[in-house]
Write an enzyme that holds these catalytic residues in place. Structure first.
Site, PDB file in Angstrom:
ATOM      1  N   HIS A   1       4.990  -6.288   8.620  1.00 39.86           N
ATOM      2  CA  HIS A   1       5.057  -7.611   9.015  1.00 39.86           C
ATOM      3  C   HIS A   1       5.201  -8.308   7.833  1.00 39.86           C
ATOM      4  O   HIS A   1       4.821  -9.194   7.192  1.00 39.86           O
ATOM      5  CB  HIS A   1       3.406  -7.860   9.243  1.00 39.86           C
ATOM      6  CG  HIS A   1       3.059  -7.191  10.826  1.00 39.86           C
ATOM      7  ND1 HIS A   1       2.049  -6.508  10.875  1.00 39.86           N
ATOM      8  CD2 HIS A   1       3.746  -7.190  11.776  1.00 39.86           C
ATOM      9  CE1 HIS A   1       1.918  -6.101  12.121  1.00 39.86           C
ATOM     10  NE2 HIS A   1       2.991  -6.535  12.780  1.00 39.86           N
TER      11      HIS A   1
ATOM     12  N   CYS B 198       0.818  -1.282  -0.076  1.00 38.75           N
ATOM     13  CA  CYS B 198      -0.206  -0.096   0.037  1.00 38.75           C
ATOM     14  C   CYS B 198       0.815   1.266  -0.236  1.00 38.75           C
ATOM     15  O   CYS B 198       2.142   1.031   0.264  1.00 38.75           O
ATOM     16  CB  CYS B 198      -0.956   0.060   1.240  1.00 38.75           C
ATOM     17  SG  CYS B 198       0.086   0.028   2.669  1.00 38.75           S
TER      18      CYS B 198
ATOM     19  N   ASN C   9      -3.924  -6.790   8.065  1.00 33.42           N
ATOM     20  CA  ASN C   9      -4.811  -6.860   6.959  1.00 33.42           C
ATOM     21  C   ASN C   9      -4.595  -7.973   5.967  1.00 33.42           C
ATOM     22  O   ASN C   9      -5.621  -8.243   5.337  1.00 33.42           O
ATOM     23  CB  ASN C   9      -4.158  -5.406   6.157  1.00 33.42           C
ATOM     24  CG  ASN C   9      -2.934  -5.527   5.349  1.00 33.42           C
ATOM     25  OD1 ASN C   9      -2.959  -6.040   4.459  1.00 33.42           O
ATOM     26  ND2 ASN C   9      -1.755  -4.980   6.060  1.00 33.42           N
TER      27      ASN C   9
ATOM     28  N   HIS D  99      -2.329  -5.247  18.884  1.00 33.12           N
ATOM     29  CA  HIS D  99      -1.580  -4.565  17.431  1.00 33.12           C
ATOM     30  C   HIS D  99      -1.068  -3.394  17.811  1.00 33.12           C
ATOM     31  O   HIS D  99      -1.398  -2.567  18.650  1.00 33.12           O
ATOM     32  CB  HIS D  99      -2.536  -4.747  16.584  1.00 33.12           C
ATOM     33  CG  HIS D  99      -2.124  -4.504  15.094  1.00 33.12           C
ATOM     34  ND1 HIS D  99      -1.631  -3.095  14.586  1.00 33.12           N
ATOM     35  CD2 HIS D  99      -1.825  -5.262  14.250  1.00 33.12           C
ATOM     36  CE1 HIS D  99      -1.181  -3.372  13.427  1.00 33.12           C
ATOM     37  NE2 HIS D  99      -1.117  -4.542  12.994  1.00 33.12           N
TER      38      HIS D  99
ATOM     39  N   CYS E  14       2.583   5.905   8.672  1.00 31.12           N
ATOM     40  CA  CYS E  14       1.525   6.213   7.725  1.00 31.12           C
ATOM     41  C   CYS E  14       0.776   7.350   8.138  1.00 31.12           C
ATOM     42  O   CYS E  14       0.257   7.599   9.313  1.00 31.12           O
ATOM     43  CB  CYS E  14       0.720   5.055   7.446  1.00 31.12           C
ATOM     44  SG  CYS E  14      -0.568   5.258   6.337  1.00 31.12           S
TER      45      CYS E  14
ATOM     46  N   CYS F 151      -8.798   2.554   6.214  1.00 32.64           N
ATOM     47  CA  CYS F 151      -7.809   2.842   5.409  1.00 32.64           C
ATOM     48  C   CYS F 151      -8.447   2.372   3.871  1.00 32.64           C
ATOM     49  O   CYS F 151      -8.857   1.285   3.783  1.00 32.64           O
ATOM     50  CB  CYS F 151      -6.535   2.012   5.567  1.00 32.64           C
ATOM     51  SG  CYS F 151      -5.427   2.296   3.894  1.00 32.64           S
TER      52      CYS F 151
ATOM     53  N   SER G 130       1.767  -5.379   3.206  1.00 34.80           N
ATOM     54  CA  SER G 130       2.949  -5.251   3.506  1.00 34.80           C
ATOM     55  C   SER G 130       3.741  -6.366   2.437  1.00 34.80           C
ATOM     56  O   SER G 130       4.904  -6.550   2.877  1.00 34.80           O
ATOM     57  CB  SER G 130       3.207  -5.485   4.698  1.00 34.80           C
ATOM     58  OG  SER G 130       2.559  -6.656   5.316  1.00 34.80           O
TER      59      SER G 130
ATOM     60  N   SER H   3       0.453  -9.975  10.071  1.00 35.18           N
ATOM     61  CA  SER H   3       0.074  -8.823   9.449  1.00 35.18           C
ATOM     62  C   SER H   3      -1.966  -8.908   9.525  1.00 35.18           C
ATOM     63  O   SER H   3      -2.420  -9.839   8.612  1.00 35.18           O
ATOM     64  CB  SER H   3       0.354  -8.801   7.753  1.00 35.18           C
ATOM     65  OG  SER H   3      -0.612  -8.068   6.894  1.00 35.18           O
TER      66      SER H   3
ATOM     67  N   GLU I   5      -0.463  -0.740  15.891  1.00 34.88           N
ATOM     68  CA  GLU I   5      -1.228   0.559  15.552  1.00 34.88           C
ATOM     69  C   GLU I   5      -2.166   0.920  16.627  1.00 34.88           C
ATOM     70  O   GLU I   5      -2.435   2.064  16.945  1.00 34.88           O
ATOM     71  CB  GLU I   5      -1.753   0.225  14.210  1.00 34.88           C
ATOM     72  CG  GLU I   5      -2.820   1.462  13.783  1.00 34.88           C
ATOM     73  CD  GLU I   5      -3.832   0.950  12.732  1.00 34.88           C
ATOM     74  OE1 GLU I   5      -3.594   0.212  11.724  1.00 34.88           O
ATOM     75  OE2 GLU I   5      -4.975   1.573  13.181  1.00 34.88           O
TER      76      GLU I   5
HETATM   77 FE1  F3S Z   1      -1.432   3.202   5.827  1.00 35.66          FE
HETATM   78 FE2  F3S Z   1      -3.339   1.666   5.082  1.00 35.66          FE
HETATM   79 FE3  F3S Z   1      -1.008   1.061   4.344  1.00 35.66          FE
HETATM   80  S1  F3S Z   1      -3.322   2.684   6.995  1.00 35.66           S
HETATM   81  S2  F3S Z   1       0.285   1.558   6.125  1.00 35.66           S
HETATM   82  S3  F3S Z   1      -2.127   2.693   3.772  1.00 35.66           S
HETATM   83  S4  F3S Z   1      -2.809  -0.332   4.960  1.00 35.66           S
END
Ligand code: F3S
Length: 286
Positions: free
Chosen positions: A40, A12, A224, A122, A94, A194, A266, A222, A124
């Site tokens: 991750h 991303c 996501n 987590h 981010c 996001c 990631s 990870s 974040e």
């Molecule tokens: Fe940011 Fe979304 Fe990637 S919050 S780190 S753009 S998954």
């Protein structure tokens, strides 16, 4: 066997930005450390290590080397601690996570209790909680709403971990209202999901309808990537979450005509290429 890639997947913008910033910083400043893993993903971490970026687990391990804050961000106290130590900081948080942190801080300043829908362990989420002056609660599931204290302020702000799905967040907010309406005088819901994650989830969902097997690539840690696998499974398709191509077993593709491939935010392109090559090789050997 047909191999179909999700229309949106992989690195991303936030992770790409963090990795670029760290590569540039090691080029310009020499060896440095990052507070926790950059992403991750073991392959990405390994590559950055070759360039001089070592991972440390806590601020106590900081020496004089520059310190990178990773894309998931850290709490306000960690930032202040690093500043007090006088080490150079490369902040790759981010911007979407920074926005969540700023909302948490602002809501608390305005007298709201803050609820973060997400995994309390987590990185974040821990970071976002750390911008809320200990007045925030992480709630991982709809059922865990029952564990919230009953003496919270009646003005409540709700945020979500950025990688949650739209459906789960909507259900969470709806259930919170149903269960706690009597104690809530004002509810503010901030959409901190996001876009990169939600569009990858939508692409995975769409692909899951067209295939009879899904391979989801990304680090086991990870969030996501795990959510992508959940989305595919929810569509009823057999789904495997792998970190690398070597984990794919020949039996998985037996009798399959179409295999879908997607990857977490990631996961680098090379990992996707390796999985596709492995699937082709196994297909040829059938
Ligand atoms: Fe940011 Fe979304 Fe990637 S919050 S780190 S753009 S998954």
């Amino acid at each position: 066997m047909e191999i179909i890639l999700a229309s949106e997947m992989g690195f991303c913008f936030g992770v790409r930005r963090a990795v670029d910033m760290m590569e540039e910083a090691t080029r310009e400043r020499g060896p440095m450390v990052s507070l926790g893993s950059v992403v991750h993903n073991p392959q990405v971490v390994g590559k950055l290590k070759e360039r001089g970026l070592d991972v440390i687990a806590s601020v106590d391990e900081v020496s004089s080397r520059p310190v990178a804050i990773t894309a998931h961000g850290v709490s306000e106290s960690v930032v202040r601690d690093l500043e007090a130590r006088g080490v150079p900081i490369v902040d790759t948080t981010c911007p979407i996570v920074t926005r969540s942190q700023q909302w948490a801080k602002r809501l608390v300043e305005d007298g709201f209790a803050v609820i973060v829908f997400g995994d309390p362990n987590h990185k974040e989420v821990r970071g976002v909680l750390g911008w809320a002056d200990d007045k925030a609660y992480a709630v991982p599931t709809v059922d865990a709403i029952d564990d919230l204290p009953h003496d919270m302020p009646s003005r409540v702000g709700v945020l979500s971990q950025t990688t949650e799905t739209e459906g789960h967040f909507a259900e969470f907010v709806r259930t919170l209202l149903e269960k706690r309406m009597d104690g809530i005088s004002e509810l503010r819901v901030i959409n901190t999901l996001c876009n990169a994650t939600t569009s990858q989830q939508a692409a995975a969902q769409e692909l899951a309808h067209k295939v009879d097997l899904m391979i989801v690539i990304g680090g086991r840690e990870s969030a996501n990537t795990r959510h992508l696998a959940e989305v595919a499974r929810d569509e009823g398709v057999e789904t495997y979450h792998v970190e690398s191509a070597g984990e794919i077993e020949p039996a998985w593709i037996e009798g399959r005509e179409r295999v879908g491939v997607t990857a977490g935010a990631s996961t680098p392109d090379e990992a996707v290429d390796a999985v596709v090559a492995r699937l082709r090789e196994l297909d040829e050997g059938r």
